[in-house]
Design an enzyme around this catalytic site. Structure first.
Site, short mmCIF file in Angstrom:
data_model
loop_
_atom_site.label_atom_id
_atom_site.label_comp_id
_atom_site.label_asym_id
_atom_site.label_seq_id
_atom_site.Cartn_x
_atom_site.Cartn_y
_atom_site.Cartn_z
CG PHE A 70 7.70 32.31 69.24
CD1 PHE A 70 7.77 32.26 67.85
CD2 PHE A 70 8.86 32.56 69.94
CE1 PHE A 70 8.97 32.45 67.18
CE2 PHE A 70 10.07 32.75 69.28
CZ PHE A 70 10.12 32.69 67.90
CG ASP A 74 4.09 37.11 73.71
OD1 ASP A 74 4.10 38.13 72.99
OD2 ASP A 74 5.10 36.39 73.91
CE1 TYR A 128 11.63 40.34 66.70
CE2 TYR A 128 12.52 41.21 68.75
CZ TYR A 128 12.04 40.16 68.02
OH TYR A 128 11.95 38.92 68.59
CE LYS A 129 8.27 38.71 66.38
NZ LYS A 129 7.87 37.84 67.50
NE ARG A 146 6.05 33.79 59.72
CZ ARG A 146 6.52 34.31 60.85
NH1 ARG A 146 5.79 34.31 61.95
NH2 ARG A 146 7.73 34.86 60.87
C1 PLP Z 1 8.95 37.00 68.14
C2 PLP Z 1 8.53 36.33 69.39
C3 PLP Z 1 9.43 36.08 70.43
C4 PLP Z 1 10.89 36.43 70.30
O1 PLP Z 1 11.48 36.69 71.53
P1 PLP Z 1 12.89 37.42 71.62
O2 PLP Z 1 13.35 37.16 72.99
O3 PLP Z 1 12.63 38.89 71.36
O4 PLP Z 1 13.79 36.86 70.59
C5 PLP Z 1 8.95 35.50 71.59
N1 PLP Z 1 7.65 35.17 71.72
C6 PLP Z 1 6.74 35.39 70.73
C7 PLP Z 1 5.32 35.01 70.93
C8 PLP Z 1 7.17 35.96 69.54
O5 PLP Z 1 6.30 36.15 68.54
#
Ligand code: PLP
Length: 396
Positions: free
Chosen positions: A112, A183, A208-209, A355
């Protein structure tokens, strides 16, 4: 253990098929009441006493243990706070300190962007010749050479759902003498994870996912228990101090995972998350995973039969896939907008990926079939081909 699905544990708008729990989980029943209680009773009536009498200060440790159970982390090894991007920064900076003679952070192009951006920012800040090396996802294991300080890998690719083999990559990192940072943003609550068995040094993830903690819910961080007393926190805030209320002049990290806390926790948001985590009390992750694989396999089979113009962008073999399925289509954005207008909610990731997340807690086979029928109709009738569905919103 509870039979899945447990739709009655969630507030789901009538008629909606929600296939976006991989991006923002729905509202668990009980969270609204709990938040109201925190606001109107704990905050309103107890005020500052709430930190003690309502246990606000211990929220991150309690929630850390709730999450730990789902990711194979022993009690006391996970804490909660800030956003995932911040937790990535903390874990990465601590990991680099553990390999002072190495200068490479290895990641992959499926990661990400925020994780990569945070690494870039840290490298600029350190200004000591660090390098972010980004390879193709398939090349990660072989690319962990002996100049790599830390392998920072997101287990499940947010775009394609491709899943790394945690054991294989962690072993490759350790053979090369590198620190392993996972992660778990798209893993926690989605696939079975056994952090303790993997032996990785660090893990981070968001809530939050698949964990349904609500928009902006705080992130989690894990440190392998034998290392925690040696980890140097870059963000040395007062709540990571060994004795925050001694108000010492100089920072001294807490002895345990609490050292990864930074400042005052968002109590209301934490209360929502703690309540949301109760959904998992009687849920077995192996049952969740088995049901998720069935739903994803069903979706792929039915879409390929009904919608031949779409191209599967996810691994076909469920062993290499998380809990989402993606399809490529040039007009994917407009198709997704048309689907959303028909109450089938997925999302879109540039340039052309649609998705669909599958969460067996509240999605069943009937939902999958219905979603595919609607998708087929949108494509057959070119419902998507009108100006309103081409207009890009700020969040896709
Ligand atoms: C959703 C996601 C994020 C989002 O990070 P926030 O700081 O909570 O906005 C970061 N890294 C990955 C791999 C994600 O899937």
């Amino acid at each position: 253990m509870t039979q899945l699905p447990i739709k009655n544990r969630f507030h789901l708008p009538k008629g909606m098929i929600y296939l976006d729990g991989n991006s923002l989980g729905p509202l668990p029943i009980g969270v609204s009441d709990r938040v109201e209680e925190v606001v109107t009773d704990e905050w309103a009536n107890h005020l500052i006493k709430g930190w003690n009498v309502d246990g606000w200060m211990a929220q991150p440790a309690r929630i850390g243990n709730q999450i730990g159970r789902l990711i194979g982390a022993t009690p006391g090894t996970v804490t909660i706070g800030d956003t995932l991007s911040v937790k990535v920064f903390q874990a990465l900076s601590a990991a680099l300190k553990m390999r002072p003679d190495r200068k490479v952070i290895l990641s992959d192009s499926g990661n990400f962007p925020s994780d990569l951006y945070m690494a870039e920012g840290l490298i600029r800040q350190l200004d000591q010749g660090y390098e972010l090396r980004v390879v193709a996802p398939e090349e990660v294991a072989s690319a962990i050479s002996d100049d790599v300080a830390v392998a920072m890998i997101t287990q499940v690719d947010y775009r394609t759902g491709r899943m790394h083999d945690m054991g294989e990559i962690t072993d490759a990192a350790h053979r090369a003498g590198a620190v392993m940072l996972w992660d778990l943003a798209h893993s926690a609550g989605a696939v079975q994870v056994d952090l303790a068995a993997s032996g990785c040094e660090f893990a981070v993830g968001c809530t939050y996912k698949y964990l349904n903690g609500g928009p902006g819910a705080p992130a989690f961080i894990y440190i392998r228990p034998d290392l925690v007393s040696r980890v140097e926190p870059a963000l040395s805030g007062w709540l990571g101090h060994d004795a925050p209320f001694a108000f010492e002049q100089s920072y001294r990290p807490a002895k345990d995972i609490e050292r990864m806390r930074v400042g005052t926790p968002p109590v209301i948001q934490m209360a929502a998350l703690e309540e949301a985590m109760k959904v998992w009390d009687d849920v077995d992750m192996s049952a969740v995973r088995a049901a998720s694989v069935r739903l994803c396999d069903q979706f792929i089979a039915e879409v390929e039969a009904r919608c031949p113009t779409l191209t599967l962008a996810s691994p076909r073999d469920s062993r290499n896939r998380g809990s989402q399925v993606s399809f490529e289509f040039e007009q994917g954005y407009a198709v997704m907008q048309a689907l959303i207008a028909h109450d089938v909610i997925g999302d879109f990731r540039a340039p052309d990926v649609m998705r669909f997340g599958f969460t067996p807690l509240y999605i069943d086979e009937t939902d999958v079939t219905r979603a595919v029928e609607i998708l087929g109709d949108v494509l057959d009738n070119r419902t998507w081909d009108c100006p309103e569905f081409h207009r890009k919103s700020r969040v896709t």
